[in-house]
Design an enzyme around this catalytic site. Structure first.
Site, short mmCIF file in Angstrom:
data_model
loop_
_atom_site.label_atom_id
_atom_site.label_comp_id
_atom_site.label_asym_id
_atom_site.label_seq_id
_atom_site.Cartn_x
_atom_site.Cartn_y
_atom_site.Cartn_z
N ASP A 1 0.86 -1.19 0.00
CA ASP A 1 0.00 0.00 0.00
C ASP A 1 0.89 1.23 0.00
O ASP A 1 1.90 1.27 0.71
CB ASP A 1 -0.89 0.00 1.26
CG ASP A 1 -2.12 0.88 1.09
OD1 ASP A 1 -3.23 0.36 1.23
OD2 ASP A 1 -1.96 2.10 0.84
N TYR B 1 -13.20 7.34 -13.90
CA TYR B 1 -13.10 6.24 -12.94
C TYR B 1 -13.71 4.97 -13.55
O TYR B 1 -13.07 3.91 -13.57
CB TYR B 1 -13.80 6.64 -11.64
CG TYR B 1 -13.74 5.58 -10.57
CD1 TYR B 1 -12.52 4.99 -10.21
CD2 TYR B 1 -14.88 5.17 -9.91
CE1 TYR B 1 -12.47 4.02 -9.22
CE2 TYR B 1 -14.84 4.21 -8.92
CZ TYR B 1 -13.63 3.64 -8.58
OH TYR B 1 -13.59 2.68 -7.61
N LYS C 1 -11.58 1.60 -14.71
CA LYS C 1 -11.87 0.28 -14.14
C LYS C 1 -12.36 -0.69 -15.20
O LYS C 1 -12.05 -1.89 -15.15
CB LYS C 1 -12.90 0.42 -13.02
CG LYS C 1 -12.31 0.95 -11.74
CD LYS C 1 -11.23 0.01 -11.25
CE LYS C 1 -10.89 0.18 -9.81
NZ LYS C 1 -9.97 -0.87 -9.33
N THR D 1 -3.11 5.74 -11.91
CA THR D 1 -3.06 4.72 -10.87
C THR D 1 -3.86 3.49 -11.29
O THR D 1 -3.40 2.36 -11.18
CB THR D 1 -3.67 5.26 -9.55
OG1 THR D 1 -2.99 6.43 -9.20
CG2 THR D 1 -3.59 4.25 -8.43
N GLY E 1 -5.11 4.91 1.83
CA GLY E 1 -5.11 3.99 2.96
C GLY E 1 -4.42 4.66 4.15
O GLY E 1 -3.94 5.78 4.04
#
Ligand code: UDP
Length: 326
Positions: A31, A149, A153, A95, A36
């Site tokens: 991570d 987004y 995905k 990312t 997080g």
């Protein structure tokens, strides 16, 4: 099993770590702490079957080494939260696309099982309810950043399925529907921790739009149970699964419920979408899953309803007497 969890210090990943360790498995978390937090896994640091590395999924030599030590990879590392996506579209796309590309390439070298976390957001503006895994995805235009987004995905899903088809990499794709529970932060705009925080501070509870949009919230414990079961079910390989809960509620009704359950004096205020996010922002009026595929394969059924979720979230966010709410 020896599990590698990318994004393991996040909300869902840390609950998955807890569940796997409790079931006797080994867990390694990767991570970068972008969304997080060490606090989510601090209680696991001393556990004999737990390890972690604070780094990015883009660090390919590191990913190669960690994948080598695992028999299954839960790939949860991603840019999440609608607000973050609208504010930082470059980071979101990079990312979500590049991280998954690196992860799949390295998992493929060792043919390790990959459980890829996707999202109900990929159904986009579809009105073909309830959402079925085989249904068409209906995206908005590219100048509206929210859709970055869903598209990033969806591309992850395409790439994973391509590895499965062309290179025989075992992959399982899960589309998560508004996962909620303790440890979820309101920092990136997620509605339940946002409303609970506002109610506990007696701040205005901010309902976007007219509040008639419907969501169905899934308890994180149900999601984690499903992830662990799917990873151990060979017939799940090469498939896409919705993980959700069919119980629907409007966002306005959610605000009223949070206010009542916290005993708050907060006002409930309506904020136009363009003020909450950006001009031209498009929301989904409704989002509800068909869960028959996962129910048939592993007997999945959501076990925790919204009232219990809210009870737990409120208890976890309520500060000790006298202390301020974060
Ligand atoms: N929402 C809201 N007030 C907030 C945060 C979110 O009314 O302070 C709404 C948001 O516009 C959406 C729903 O709650 O309609 C769920 O938002 P969230 O970001 O939790 O998840 P999404 O369903 O958008 O992925």
């Amino acid at each position: 099993m020896h599990a590698l969890i990318t994004g393991g210090a996040g909300f869902i990943g840390s609950h998955l770590s807890d569940a796997l360790l409790a079931a006797g498995h080994h867990v390694h978390v990767l991570d970068d702490l972008s969304t997080g937090a060490m606090a989510n896994i601090a209680h696991l640091k001393a556990h004999a079957r737990f390890g972690y590395t604070i780094d990015s999924v883009a660090n390919e030599p590191l990913v190669a080494e960690l994948v080598d030590g695992a028999d299954v990879v839960f790939h949860l590392a991603a840019a999440v939260g609608v607000r973050k996506i609208v504010e930082e579209p470059v980071a979101t796309i990079e990312t979500n696309v590049h991280g998954t590309e690196v992860l799949l390439r390295q998992a493929n070298k060792k043919k390790r099982l990959v459980v890829l976390a996707s999202t109900s957001e990929v159904y986009g503006k579809s009105t073909d309810f309830p959402f079925r895994e085989e249904a068409d995805l209906v995206m908005g235009p590219t100048h509206k950043h929210r859709w970055a987004y869903a598209c990033s995905k969806a591309l992850d899903e395409f790439l994973a399925l391509a590895y499965y088809k062309e290179r025989r990499l075992p992959v399982i794709i899960v589309r998560l529907f508004n996962t909620v529970g303790p440890r979820q932060t309101g920092q990136y705009g997620m509605v339940i921790p946002t409303f609970v925080g506002q109610a506990l501070r007696a701040d205005a509870i901010t309902v976007h739009g007219d509040g008639q949009q419907l969501r169905s919230f899934t308890y994180v414990g149900d999601v984690v149970r499903a992830l662990v079961a799917l990873a151990q079910e060979p017939r799940a390989i090469g498939q896409v699964f919705n993980i959700g809960n069919g119980e629907e509620i409007s966002i306005l009704a959610l605000a009223e419920k949070v206010k009542a359950m916290t005993g708050s004096t907060s006002d409930i205020v309506k904020i136009p979408y363009e003020e909450a996010y950006e001009s031209g922002f498009e929301d989904m009026a409704r989002r509800v899953p068909d869960i028959s595929r996962i129910a048939a394969l592993i007997g999945y059924a959501p076990s925790v309803g919204l009232d219990q979720v809210l009870t737990e979230v409120i208890a976890s966010m309520r500060p000790p007497a006298g202390a301020p709410v974060d």
